[in-house]
Design a protein around this motif. Sequence first.
Motif, PDB file in Angstrom:
ATOM      1  N   HIS A  19       0.786  -1.241   0.000  1.00  0.00           N
ATOM      2  CA  HIS A  19       0.000   0.000   0.000  1.00  0.00           C
ATOM      3  C   HIS A  19       0.815   1.286   0.000  1.00  0.00           C
ATOM      4  CE1 HIS A  19      -3.611  -2.395   0.688  1.00  0.00           C
ATOM      5  NE2 HIS A  19      -2.929  -3.060   1.595  1.00  0.00           N
ATOM      6  N   VAL A  20       1.973   1.263   0.657  1.00  0.00           N
ATOM      7  CA  VAL A  20       2.721   2.524   0.829  1.00  0.00           C
ATOM      8  C   VAL A  20       3.707   2.747  -0.319  1.00  0.00           C
ATOM      9  CG1 VAL A  20       4.054   3.935   2.433  1.00  0.00           C
ATOM     10  CG2 VAL A  20       2.458   2.240   3.335  1.00  0.00           C
ATOM     11  N   LEU A  21       4.516   1.735  -0.655  1.00  0.00           N
ATOM     12  CA  LEU A  21       5.512   1.901  -1.734  1.00  0.00           C
ATOM     13  C   LEU A  21       4.905   2.377  -3.065  1.00  0.00           C
ATOM     14  CD1 LEU A  21       8.183  -0.975  -1.520  1.00  0.00           C
ATOM     15  CD2 LEU A  21       8.470   1.450  -0.997  1.00  0.00           C
ATOM     16  N   PRO A  22       3.782   1.773  -3.501  1.00  0.00           N
ATOM     17  CA  PRO A  22       3.227   2.231  -4.783  1.00  0.00           C
ATOM     18  C   PRO A  22       2.767   3.698  -4.740  1.00  0.00           C
ATOM     19  CG  PRO A  22       2.309   0.094  -4.138  1.00  0.00           C
ATOM     20  CD  PRO A  22       3.043   0.623  -2.965  1.00  0.00           C
ATOM     21  N   ASN A  23       2.527   4.211  -3.526  1.00  0.00           N
ATOM     22  CA  ASN A  23       2.050   5.597  -3.379  1.00  0.00           C
ATOM     23  C   ASN A  23       3.121   6.531  -2.825  1.00  0.00           C
ATOM     24  OD1 ASN A  23      -0.836   5.293  -4.089  1.00  0.00           O
ATOM     25  ND2 ASN A  23      -0.822   3.873  -2.362  1.00  0.00           N
ATOM     26  N   LEU A  24       4.372   6.084  -2.873  1.00  0.00           N
ATOM     27  CA  LEU A  24       5.456   6.819  -2.197  1.00  0.00           C
ATOM     28  C   LEU A  24       5.515   8.296  -2.601  1.00  0.00           C
ATOM     29  CD1 LEU A  24       7.737   6.137  -0.146  1.00  0.00           C
ATOM     30  CD2 LEU A  24       9.288   5.959  -2.089  1.00  0.00           C
ATOM     31  N   VAL A  59       9.671   6.853   5.389  1.00  0.00           N
ATOM     32  CA  VAL A  59       8.991   5.585   5.109  1.00  0.00           C
ATOM     33  C   VAL A  59       9.997   4.506   4.710  1.00  0.00           C
ATOM     34  CG1 VAL A  59       7.538   4.449   3.359  1.00  0.00           C
ATOM     35  CG2 VAL A  59       6.708   6.487   4.529  1.00  0.00           C
ATOM     36  N   LEU A  60      10.943   4.869   3.847  1.00  0.00           N
ATOM     37  CA  LEU A  60      11.935   3.886   3.375  1.00  0.00           C
ATOM     38  C   LEU A  60      12.856   3.421   4.500  1.00  0.00           C
ATOM     39  CD1 LEU A  60      12.853   5.381  -0.134  1.00  0.00           C
ATOM     40  CD2 LEU A  60      11.301   3.488   0.393  1.00  0.00           C
ATOM     41  N   LYS A  61      13.166   4.333   5.422  1.00  0.00           N
ATOM     42  CA  LYS A  61      14.024   3.947   6.558  1.00  0.00           C
ATOM     43  C   LYS A  61      13.292   2.974   7.471  1.00  0.00           C
ATOM     44  CE  LYS A  61      17.394   7.601   6.815  1.00  0.00           C
ATOM     45  NZ  LYS A  61      18.084   8.596   7.609  1.00  0.00           N
ATOM     46  N   LEU A  62      12.016   3.240   7.723  1.00  0.00           N
ATOM     47  CA  LEU A  62      11.239   2.334   8.579  1.00  0.00           C
ATOM     48  C   LEU A  62      11.117   0.955   7.917  1.00  0.00           C
ATOM     49  CD1 LEU A  62       8.436   4.771   9.809  1.00  0.00           C
ATOM     50  CD2 LEU A  62      10.180   3.706  11.236  1.00  0.00           C
ATOM     51  N   LEU A  63      10.875   0.946   6.614  1.00  0.00           N
ATOM     52  CA  LEU A  63      10.776  -0.327   5.882  1.00  0.00           C
ATOM     53  C   LEU A  63      12.094  -1.103   5.974  1.00  0.00           C
ATOM     54  CD1 LEU A  63       9.333  -2.326   4.009  1.00  0.00           C
ATOM     55  CD2 LEU A  63      10.039  -0.920   2.076  1.00  0.00           C
ATOM     56  N   ALA A  64      13.209  -0.383   5.807  1.00  0.00           N
ATOM     57  CA  ALA A  64      14.524  -1.044   5.874  1.00  0.00           C
ATOM     58  C   ALA A  64      14.749  -1.661   7.256  1.00  0.00           C
ATOM     59  CB  ALA A  64      15.631  -0.035   5.550  1.00  0.00           C
ATOM     60  N   GLU A  65      14.400  -0.898   8.313  1.00  0.00           N
ATOM     61  CA  GLU A  65      14.601  -1.415   9.679  1.00  0.00           C
ATOM     62  C   GLU A  65      13.755  -2.655   9.935  1.00  0.00           C
ATOM     63  OE1 GLU A  65      15.014   1.079  13.141  1.00  0.00           O
ATOM     64  OE2 GLU A  65      15.109   2.873  11.890  1.00  0.00           O
ATOM     65  N   MET A  66      12.539  -2.663   9.375  1.00  0.00           N
ATOM     66  CA  MET A  66      11.631  -3.796   9.620  1.00  0.00           C
ATOM     67  C   MET A  66      11.981  -5.012   8.774  1.00  0.00           C
ATOM     68  SD  MET A  66       7.839  -2.130   9.976  1.00  0.00           S
ATOM     69  CE  MET A  66       7.756  -1.434   8.330  1.00  0.00           C
ATOM     70  N   SER A  67      12.579  -4.777   7.604  1.00  0.00           N
ATOM     71  CA  SER A  67      12.771  -5.866   6.640  1.00  0.00           C
ATOM     72  C   SER A  67      13.629  -7.011   7.182  1.00  0.00           C
ATOM     73  CB  SER A  67      13.368  -5.329   5.340  1.00  0.00           C
ATOM     74  OG  SER A  67      14.659  -4.800   5.575  1.00  0.00           O
ATOM     75  N   SER A  68      14.545  -6.691   8.114  1.00  0.00           N
ATOM     76  CA  SER A  68      15.418  -7.769   8.618  1.00  0.00           C
ATOM     77  C   SER A  68      14.691  -8.718   9.578  1.00  0.00           C
ATOM     78  CB  SER A  68      16.674  -7.198   9.281  1.00  0.00           C
ATOM     79  OG  SER A  68      16.420  -5.972   9.874  1.00  0.00           O
ATOM     80  N   PHE A  69      13.464  -8.337  10.002  1.00  0.00           N
ATOM     81  CA  PHE A  69      12.729  -9.211  10.932  1.00  0.00           C
ATOM     82  C   PHE A  69      11.430  -9.733  10.320  1.00  0.00           C
ATOM     83  CE2 PHE A  69      15.110  -6.214  13.731  1.00  0.00           C
ATOM     84  CZ  PHE A  69      16.046  -7.146  14.166  1.00  0.00           C
ATOM     85  N   CYS A  70      11.390  -9.747   8.996  1.00  0.00           N
ATOM     86  CA  CYS A  70      10.186 -10.215   8.297  1.00  0.00           C
ATOM     87  C   CYS A  70      10.169 -11.737   8.277  1.00  0.00           C
ATOM     88  CB  CYS A  70      10.175  -9.646   6.881  1.00  0.00           C
ATOM     89  SG  CYS A  70       8.672 -10.037   5.991  1.00  0.00           S
ATOM     90  N   GLY A  71       9.027 -12.317   8.609  1.00  0.00           N
ATOM     91  CA  GLY A  71       8.899 -13.784   8.592  1.00  0.00           C
ATOM     92  C   GLY A  71       8.431 -14.245   7.219  1.00  0.00           C
TER      93      GLY A  71
END
Length: 500
Positions: free
Chosen positions: A242-247, A263-275
């Motif tokens: 939802h967010v990236l396509p509307n960046l 937004v991109l920084k938050l995504l990067a921080e979260m990406s390492s803990f994605c299941g």
Amino acid sequence: HKDAYQAILDGVKGGAKEKRLAAQFIPKFFKHFPELADSAINAQLDLCEDEDVSIRRQAIKELPQFATGDNLPRVADILTQLLQSDDSAEFNLVNNALLSIFKMDAKGTLGGLFSQILQGEDIVRERAIKFLSTKLKTLPEEVMTKEVEEFILTESKKVLEDVTGEEFVLFMKILSGLKSLQTVSGRQQLVELVAEQADLEQTFNPSDPDCVDRLLQCTRQAVPLFSKNVHSTKFVTYFCEHVLPNLSSLTTPVEGLDIQLEVLKLLAEMSSFCGDMEKLESNLKKLFDKLLEYMPLPPEEAENGENAGSEEPKLQFSYVECLLYSFHQLGRKLPDFLTAKLNAEKLKDFKIRLQYFARGLQVYIRQLRLALQGKTGEALKTEENKIKVVALKITNNINVLIKDLFHIPPSYKSTVTLSWKPVQKADAGQKRTTEDTTSSSPPKKSPAGPKRDARQIYNPPSGKYSSNLGSFSYEQRGGFRGGRGRGWGGRGNRSRGRIY
């Protein structure tokens, strides 16, 4: 002696001298006259509201003596209302009185505090929440039992049905400090609370600043809770879908905030803990497409070997670091994405872009190293050199990630520390520490400007350093304008009429 005690109670209607004596003797003999308990508490309350500040202070100081048995929640309720005092000595006495009855009966005291948070005046609600967020962690373990912590969680969930952004941040601070929620299942519970608050089931509206701000506020609260056991999958999925396509169309009520980078920084921080992600390939594709937008093709060369265009494209290093890192983290889960899921033409195009970016990167890294060579200590603390140090971290990170993707087949083995994160590896499950207000004076409103952790953006035009740093506040206060109810769209059915 009942008549004598009644005479003391009547003293509250007398002059200053009688009132001072009454303020001392009403609590002193209170326990001996249970049948006059109501009258005694009401008389003491009258003294707590007296015009003479010294009488008020004396009466407040003695209030804990009335906190026996069934009277305790009522006394807690009264003390909570008295938190609205603007006299610093009086405010301090109220705080101390609340803490002392906390040690007698924590649940009873919390009952009074939460009753005012849910139903009291706005100023009382605000100060009661502030009291909980600063004082709970000072209480010993024998007071903060598991049962008490469970009560706090249950009552907090009721409050969270209708909160402002600032109140939500304070409640997350209260809850993440509870010992019983330090476990993996406790952290998971908190993440679910945040996800509920973020309304991840709702349609995302990028042009509504409140909708965007709410998502960012909630995500910032969730990020410190993620770990290898507490996954960020739900948030990462929402950001990708939802967010990236509307960046490019995101709006924010926060002035001077580079919302896209945030937004991109938050995504990067979260990406390492994605299941495990359901639509991994389609989300990886969205991430890949967004990355391509910031990875330009080399300018076309004219027949004489010179650039046909008037200038080279800008290399947006800060954006690329975040997108490349997120792609690298999620790419590990589908390592054949670049080779099997893309057609040969697209892969070739991507390699050309990577190569061009890597070339520009090498030039910057050399220039930065040269500029910082031999500089230590104070010399590195100048504004210009701080920018260069951050820039060097960003460019080195991108360099490592690009090298990985150039492997045949592409590799996802390298690890880098994001440029804005501290180098030493902190436990991902730990919460971020925030500054507390522990002074005894009444709380004052802080300005809504940047508070801390001002991150830096390095986005130099081709061949130059950019000294134009955008800063933003990691934990913006309030900023929820035009909402119904408490400013997050009046989630509770009780609208308090507060407009943010």
